[in-house]
Enzyme design. Structure first.
Site, PDB file in Angstrom:
ATOM      1  N   GLY A  46      27.241 -35.304  39.365  1.00 31.41           N
ATOM      2  CA  GLY A  46      27.023 -35.059  37.945  1.00 31.41           C
ATOM      3  C   GLY A  46      25.814 -35.841  37.459  1.00 31.41           C
ATOM      4  N   GLN A  51      20.975 -40.200  31.156  1.00 29.80           N
ATOM      5  CA  GLN A  51      20.569 -40.965  32.349  1.00 29.80           C
ATOM      6  C   GLN A  51      19.100 -40.734  32.721  1.00 29.80           C
ATOM      7  OE1 GLN A  51      24.269 -39.411  34.453  1.00 29.80           O
ATOM      8  NE2 GLN A  51      23.991 -41.359  35.477  1.00 29.80           N
ATOM      9  N   CYS A  92      28.413 -44.165  39.805  1.00 34.07           N
ATOM     10  CA  CYS A  92      27.474 -43.692  38.787  1.00 34.07           C
ATOM     11  C   CYS A  92      26.062 -43.860  39.327  1.00 34.07           C
ATOM     12  CB  CYS A  92      27.645 -44.506  37.499  1.00 34.07           C
ATOM     13  SG  CYS A  92      26.537 -43.992  36.171  1.00 34.07           S
ATOM     14  N   LEU A  93      25.253 -42.819  39.178  1.00 32.88           N
ATOM     15  CA  LEU A  93      23.879 -42.887  39.674  1.00 32.88           C
ATOM     16  C   LEU A  93      23.068 -43.932  38.903  1.00 32.88           C
ATOM     17  CD1 LEU A  93      23.240 -39.050  40.152  1.00 32.88           C
ATOM     18  CD2 LEU A  93      23.891 -40.722  41.902  1.00 32.88           C
ATOM     19  N   HIS A 134      33.555 -38.720  32.569  1.00 35.83           N
ATOM     20  CA  HIS A 134      32.519 -39.729  32.852  1.00 35.83           C
ATOM     21  C   HIS A 134      31.187 -39.311  32.197  1.00 35.83           C
ATOM     22  CE1 HIS A 134      30.386 -42.534  35.801  1.00 35.83           C
ATOM     23  NE2 HIS A 134      29.397 -41.745  35.419  1.00 35.83           N
ATOM     24  N   GLU A 135      30.825 -38.041  32.359  1.00 34.77           N
ATOM     25  CA  GLU A 135      29.529 -37.574  31.827  1.00 34.77           C
ATOM     26  C   GLU A 135      29.550 -37.501  30.295  1.00 34.77           C
ATOM     27  OE1 GLU A 135      27.243 -37.675  33.875  1.00 34.77           O
ATOM     28  OE2 GLU A 135      28.344 -37.488  35.751  1.00 34.77           O
ATOM     29  N   HIS A 138      28.753 -40.781  28.948  1.00 36.77           N
ATOM     30  CA  HIS A 138      27.303 -41.070  28.945  1.00 36.77           C
ATOM     31  C   HIS A 138      26.670 -40.554  27.648  1.00 36.77           C
ATOM     32  CE1 HIS A 138      26.231 -42.874  32.749  1.00 36.77           C
ATOM     33  NE2 HIS A 138      26.780 -41.920  33.475  1.00 36.77           N
TER      34      HIS A 138
END
Ligand code: K1U
Ligand code: ZN
Length: 173
Positions: A46, A51, A92-93, A134-135, A138
Site C-alpha cells: 500500500g 507518504q 510501513c514504507l 493503516h493507509e 496516513h
C-alpha cells in the site's frame, strides 16, 4: 511514469492532514500511475499520497500474490467497522525496517472513488482491512508507530534519525 520519493518518519510532513481530491482528472491519473510504480518498486502492499508529500486523499494498494491487481481509493470514507478487533503485525514504507503489532478492526466497509471517478463500496477483512485502516491513518497524518509506547516510538525515532544522517533513508526537511 516516475518513481517518487517516500518520506520517512519522523519527518513532520507525515503529520499533514490530507484534503479531498477535488477532481479525478489527468493529474490524478498520472499521480496514481507514479504511486503504483513507487509502491511496487519498494515491495509495499500500500501507499498513501501523504507518504510522497502529496496531501490529498488518495491511496494505492495491491495485496495480490501476482502483484497485478491494483486497488485505487480516492476520497475514502469509513462507513462501518466491526466491534471485534485484533493485533496485527504491521510495517510501513515510511518507517523502514520496523515491524510491530497494532490493534485494528477485523472488518470494515468503506466508500471511495476509483481511478475512473466511479463510486465503489468495498467490504474488507484480513490484510486488506488492516492495510486500508493503516493507509487511511496516513491521510489523517497518523503513522502506525503512534500506537506504540512512547519508549518504543522514541527508540524508532532515534534509529531512523541516525539512518537519515548516514544517508541510508530519505532525508528530513
Ligand atoms: O507504507 C505503507 O503504508 C505500506 C505498508 C502497508 C501495510 C502492510 C501491512 C500492514 C499494514 C500496512 C506496507 O506495504 S509494509 C511492507 C509490506 O510489504 C508488508 C508488511 C506486512 C505484511 C504484508 C506486507
Ligand atoms: Zn505506512
Amino acid at each position: 511514469m516516475a518513481l517518487l520519493t517516500i518520506i520517512c518518519y519522523p519527518d513532520i510532513r507525515l503529520h499533514t492532514v490530507a484534503k479531498p481530491v477535488a477532481a479525478v482528472d489527468e493529474r490524478i491519473d498520472t499521480l496514481v500511475a507514479d504511486m503504483l510504480e513507487t509502491m511496487y518498486e519498494a515491495n509495499g502492499v500500500g501507499l498513501a499520497a501523504t507518504q510522497v508529500d502529496v496531501h490529498e486523499r488518495l491511496i494505492v494498494m495491491d495485496i495480490s500474490e501476482g502483484r497485478d491487481d491494483p486497488l485505487v481509493l480516492i476520497n475514502p470514507k469509513m462507513l462501518w467497522n466491526s466491534s471485534e478487533t485484533h493485533l496485527n503485525e504491521e510495517g510501513c514504507l515510511s518507517v523502514p525496517g520496523i515491524y510491530d503489532s497494532v490493534q485494528r478492526h477485523d472488518a470494515i466497509k468503506i466508500e471511495a472513488l476509483d481511478r475512473s471517478g466511479n463510486s465503489r463500496l468495498i467490504e474488507a477483512e484480513g490484510l486488506l482491512s488492516v492495510c486500508i485502516q493503516h493507509e487511511m491513518d496516513h491521510l489523517l497524518g497518523k503513522v502506525f508507530v503512534e500506537y506504540l509506547s512512547p519508549l518504543k516510538r522514541n527508540r524508532i525515532k532515534t534509529k531512523l534519525q541516525k539512518a537519515q544522517r548516514e544517508g541510508r533513508v530519505a532525508k528530513l526537511v
